[in-house]
Design a protein around this motif. Structure first.
Motif, PDB file in Angstrom:
ATOM      1  N   GLN A  59       0.672  -1.205   0.072  1.00 16.35           N
ATOM      2  CA  GLN A  59       0.229   0.048   0.113  1.00 16.35           C
ATOM      3  C   GLN A  59       0.940   1.206  -0.206  1.00 16.35           C
ATOM      4  OE1 GLN A  59      -3.474   0.048  -0.330  1.00 16.35           O
ATOM      5  NE2 GLN A  59      -3.024   2.171  -0.668  1.00 16.35           N
ATOM      6  N   VAL A  60       2.037   1.192   0.647  1.00 11.47           N
ATOM      7  CA  VAL A  60       3.162   2.279   0.610  1.00 11.47           C
ATOM      8  C   VAL A  60       3.238   2.701  -0.899  1.00 11.47           C
ATOM      9  CG1 VAL A  60       5.262   3.196   1.478  1.00 11.47           C
ATOM     10  CG2 VAL A  60       3.621   2.199   3.142  1.00 11.47           C
ATOM     11  N   SER A  61       3.783   1.479  -1.377  1.00 10.38           N
ATOM     12  CA  SER A  61       4.140   1.532  -2.760  1.00 10.38           C
ATOM     13  C   SER A  61       3.323   2.222  -3.436  1.00 10.38           C
ATOM     14  CB  SER A  61       4.828   0.178  -3.058  1.00 10.38           C
ATOM     15  OG  SER A  61       5.206   0.087  -4.379  1.00 10.38           O
ATOM     16  N   LYS A  62       2.068   1.634  -3.546  1.00 10.28           N
ATOM     17  CA  LYS A  62       1.025   2.445  -4.214  1.00 10.28           C
ATOM     18  C   LYS A  62       0.826   3.696  -4.136  1.00 10.28           C
ATOM     19  CE  LYS A  62      -1.652  -2.130  -5.129  1.00 10.28           C
ATOM     20  NZ  LYS A  62      -2.727  -2.830  -4.710  1.00 10.28           N
ATOM     21  N   ASN A  63       1.062   4.271  -2.952  1.00 12.81           N
ATOM     22  CA  ASN A  63       0.720   5.546  -2.230  1.00 12.81           C
ATOM     23  C   ASN A  63       1.929   6.398  -3.154  1.00 12.81           C
ATOM     24  OD1 ASN A  63      -1.541   4.917  -0.809  1.00 12.81           O
ATOM     25  ND2 ASN A  63      -0.319   5.124   1.190  1.00 12.81           N
ATOM     26  N   TYR A  64       2.999   6.076  -2.982  1.00  9.38           N
ATOM     27  CA  TYR A  64       4.229   6.656  -4.030  1.00  9.38           C
ATOM     28  C   TYR A  64       3.803   6.871  -5.380  1.00  9.38           C
ATOM     29  CZ  TYR A  64       7.663   6.801  -0.145  1.00  9.38           C
ATOM     30  OH  TYR A  64       8.550   7.007   0.983  1.00  9.38           O
ATOM     31  N   ARG A  65       3.241   5.884  -5.871  1.00 11.81           N
ATOM     32  CA  ARG A  65       2.998   5.764  -7.250  1.00 11.81           C
ATOM     33  C   ARG A  65       1.752   6.449  -7.653  1.00 11.81           C
ATOM     34  NH1 ARG A  65       1.214   1.853 -10.259  1.00 11.81           N
ATOM     35  NH2 ARG A  65       0.638   0.280  -8.441  1.00 11.81           N
ATOM     36  N   SER A  66       0.807   6.769  -6.562  1.00 14.33           N
ATOM     37  CA  SER A  66      -0.265   7.674  -6.967  1.00 14.33           C
ATOM     38  C   SER A  66       0.290   9.188  -6.937  1.00 14.33           C
ATOM     39  CB  SER A  66      -1.381   7.315  -5.948  1.00 14.33           C
ATOM     40  OG  SER A  66      -1.007   7.865  -4.669  1.00 14.33           O
ATOM     41  N   VAL A  67       1.301   9.438  -6.125  1.00 13.53           N
ATOM     42  CA  VAL A  67       1.730  10.914  -6.163  1.00 13.53           C
ATOM     43  C   VAL A  67       2.340  11.176  -7.326  1.00 13.53           C
ATOM     44  CG1 VAL A  67       3.536  12.415  -5.047  1.00 13.53           C
ATOM     45  CG2 VAL A  67       2.098  10.932  -3.576  1.00 13.53           C
ATOM     46  N   ILE A  68       3.058  10.004  -8.028  1.00 12.64           N
ATOM     47  CA  ILE A  68       3.977  10.266  -9.145  1.00 12.64           C
ATOM     48  C   ILE A  68       2.714  10.507 -10.382  1.00 12.64           C
ATOM     49  CG2 ILE A  68       5.205   9.081 -11.002  1.00 12.64           C
ATOM     50  CD1 ILE A  68       6.669   7.601  -8.844  1.00 12.64           C
TER      51      ILE A  68
END
Length: 605
Positions: A59-68
């Motif tokens: 989920q943390v990884s997906k959060n980073y990708r959503s910011v990108i």
């Protein structure tokens, strides 16, 4: 320095800046929002084990990708407005998300055989967008089946494993060609029955492989029987379903990239591929797709390193290729939390995670406001973070008092005493240069700098002598224990207290304090004449203020001043000073006479 023909050229200094991206306004969202995700990850429950911990990290990884992706949207808008660097930044952000997403699948989620293929299909569908405009054009036409790009769109859907969408389009073609209805039904049935892995545990890999083998044989049989021979498009689709590499490569322009070719190839020839088998398929897919016509780009090499599970190589290549440290710093931190980089220490002592975070945070400190984010990154670098923070915090321009207070608060929270003193001294000097004595004194007290507090106290006293009044009364009246920092500051505070007592007509207390300042040698000798002059109004009061003993003390102080002054001759030649001395002697003599009469009268009665 000389030019090519030997002639001297002008000297130039080139300033090389690694992190130019931090000055791009639209990337501020990337830095600010990812900071929150980073801090949340550092505070997260390390105790969570197994699936719950892995789900948290995914989920943390997906959060980073959503910011990108959010930054990409902003960049797209900027690009539409023809704002220069936006075009380049969109492609860089797109590449960053492509790499991050693949690392998420392979390293963070660590997808196993079966679900791995589904994740890779989602990855390709999300990132290979070159054909999206063609799909929209065909689907929005009045008669999609008659559109010249109809079969291209069907092929795209098949190549990306989007079977339902491909079948839906084929049903439109079947309706338009009743004569070929049987052929369409057979192909539709094959596409419908195609076994695919499931994310749940509803079937084992062995069951999937058996079903897939039976389905594959059925496709082979229809192709050999010539069922689709009359329709080259459908025959080509059947060959793709069979995993025919030549048939898939014929659609090279629709796939656009070798990694799309890789995933399509796996889908139709090895759907139960295991993670460690990916390297072999990836390398051969890239070789087949490029075909010696072109060399791999840096992005290709990074993706290849990921497929080979060489995560250190991924980080190294990204560090070289990308224009800032944001990507590698945050990805490495995430992988470190996944316990995947524990054994990798750099030769100079720091581990890779800390090294990259230090570089990223150092870049933030060159920005006028983003430096505040850098503080938190340094805080989470246990080995060298404190040292880096001490070095960088001293270089933050203290352009305003508000900014200085912000920097000071950061240093005080971390017990960085040396930096606290340094900041206070700098601000005190600035205030003194601008003749803001109150602010200068406040900063010097905060710095606990006795010498500077003495210097500023002298300036206060000098101003008083020139103007006859004090500035910044609130500060001086509320010095409290701070006045003990230096003797001169103590004198300044007590001298101001004398004026307050005099103003409140508490003459006896004022007289005692004035005498104490002189006899206890708290007052500087240069200020004695001022103090004695201040005694004149008290000596002239109707009521006797000074006792005989106190009057003798004042006389002794006056004689010490006139006799011990190194500039005695000059002192005597100064008419003003001579007049003051004579007035004081006269006032003291009269006061002594009044006191003797008063005290004699009291004794006589």
């Amino acid at each position: 320095m000389t030019t090519g023909d030997g002639a001297p050229s002008s000297s130039r200094v080139f300033v090389v800046r690694r992190d130019q991206d931090i000055y791009i306004h639209t990337l501020r969202k990337l830095f600010n929002e990812s900071h929150g995700i980073f801090m949340g990850l550092q505070r997260s429950e390390e105790e969570l084990a197994g699936k719950s911990r892995k789900a948290q990290l995914v989920q943390v990884s997906k959060n980073y990708r959503s910011v990108i992706r959010a930054c990409m949207e902003d960049m797209h808008q900027a690009a539409a407005l023809k704002l220069g660097p936006a075009f380049l930044q969109v492609s860089i952000l797109s590449a960053m998300e492509l790499i991050w997403n693949l690392c998420e699948i392979l390293f963070v989620e660590a997808a196993t055989a079966g679900p791995l293929l589904l994740r890779l299909l989602d990855w390709v569908r999300l990132h290979v967008c070159d054909v999206d405009s063609m799909v929209r054009e065909v689907l929005s036409s009045e008669s999609p089946s008659k559109h010249k790009l109809f079969w291209n769109v069907v092929d795209v859907f098949v190549l990306q494993g989007r079977m339902d969408e491909a079948r839906h389009l084929l049903s439109k073609e079947a309706s338009a060609n009743p004569a070929s209805m049987n052929m369409y039904k057979i192909l539709d049935d094959l596409m419908k029955k195609m076994p695919v892995p499931s994310l749940g545990n509803t079937q084992t890999l062995t069951e999937l492989e058996l079903k897939w083998q039976h389905w594959h044989e059925e496709c082979q049989r229809y192709l050999q029987d010539g069922t689709f021979a009359s329709n080259p498009h459908m025959e080509s689709i059947c060959k793709i379903l069979l995993g025919d590499e030549d048939a898939i490569l014929e659609k090279k322009e629709l796939m656009t990239t070798w990694y799309h070719f890789l995933v399509t190839r796996l889908l139709y020839s090895h759907p139960t591929v295991k993670p460690m088998e990916l390297r072999f398929y990836a390398q051969s897919s890239m070789d087949l797709f490029l075909g010696g016509e072109s060399s791999p780009e840096p992005l290709d090499l990074i993706l290849m390193a990921a497929f080979e599970f060489e995560m250190h190589q991924v980080i190294k290549e990204c560090s070289i290729v990308l224009s800032n440290w944001w990507f590698v710093a945050h990805l490495t931190d995430l992988l470190d939390h996944c316990k995947l980089l524990q054994s990798h220490n750099l030769y100079f002592g720091s581990n890779m995670r800390e090294f990259l975070l230090l570089e990223y945070a150092s870049g933030l400190f060159s920005h006028h406001s983003l430096w505040q984010l850098g503080v938190d990154y340094f805080d989470h670098c246990p080995q060298f973070g404190r040292v880096y923070l001490e070095l960088h915090i001293e270089r933050v321009p203290l352009s305003t008092e508000q900014k200085a207070l912000k920097v000071l608060r950061i240093c005080e929270q971390r017990q960085m005493h040396e930096q606290v003193r340094s900041i206070c001294k700098i601000m005190a000097m600035k205030a003194l240069r601008n003749n803001r004595l109150g602010s200068a004194l406040s900063w010097s007290i905060r710095a606990k700098d006795a010498a500077f507090a003495t210097l500023i106290s002298d300036r206060f006293l000098k101003d008083y002598c020139e103007k006859g009044c004090f500035s910044d009364l609130d500060l001086i009246d509320n010095l409290g224990p701070s006045m003990l920092l230096s003797d001169r500051l103590t004198f300044l505070g007590k001298y101001r207290e004398f004026h307050r007592l005099y103003g409140e007509k508490r003459f006896a207390e004022a007289a005692r304090l004035l005498l104490t300042l002189m006899t206890a040698h708290i007052a500087p000798c240069s200020f004695w004449m001022t103090l004695l002059t201040d005694a004149l109004p008290l000596l002239e009061q109707k009521e006797v203020i000074f006792s005989a003993e106190q009057t003798y003390e004042l006389m002794r102080c006056l004689e010490d001043l006139t006799a011990g002054n190194p500039d005695k001759q000059k002192f005597q030649d100064d008419d003003v000073e001579t007049t003051k001395v004579e007035m004081l002697r006269l006032a003291l003599a009269r006061n002594l006479a009044r006191v003797i009469v008063k005290e004699g009268t009291v004794e006589g009665s």
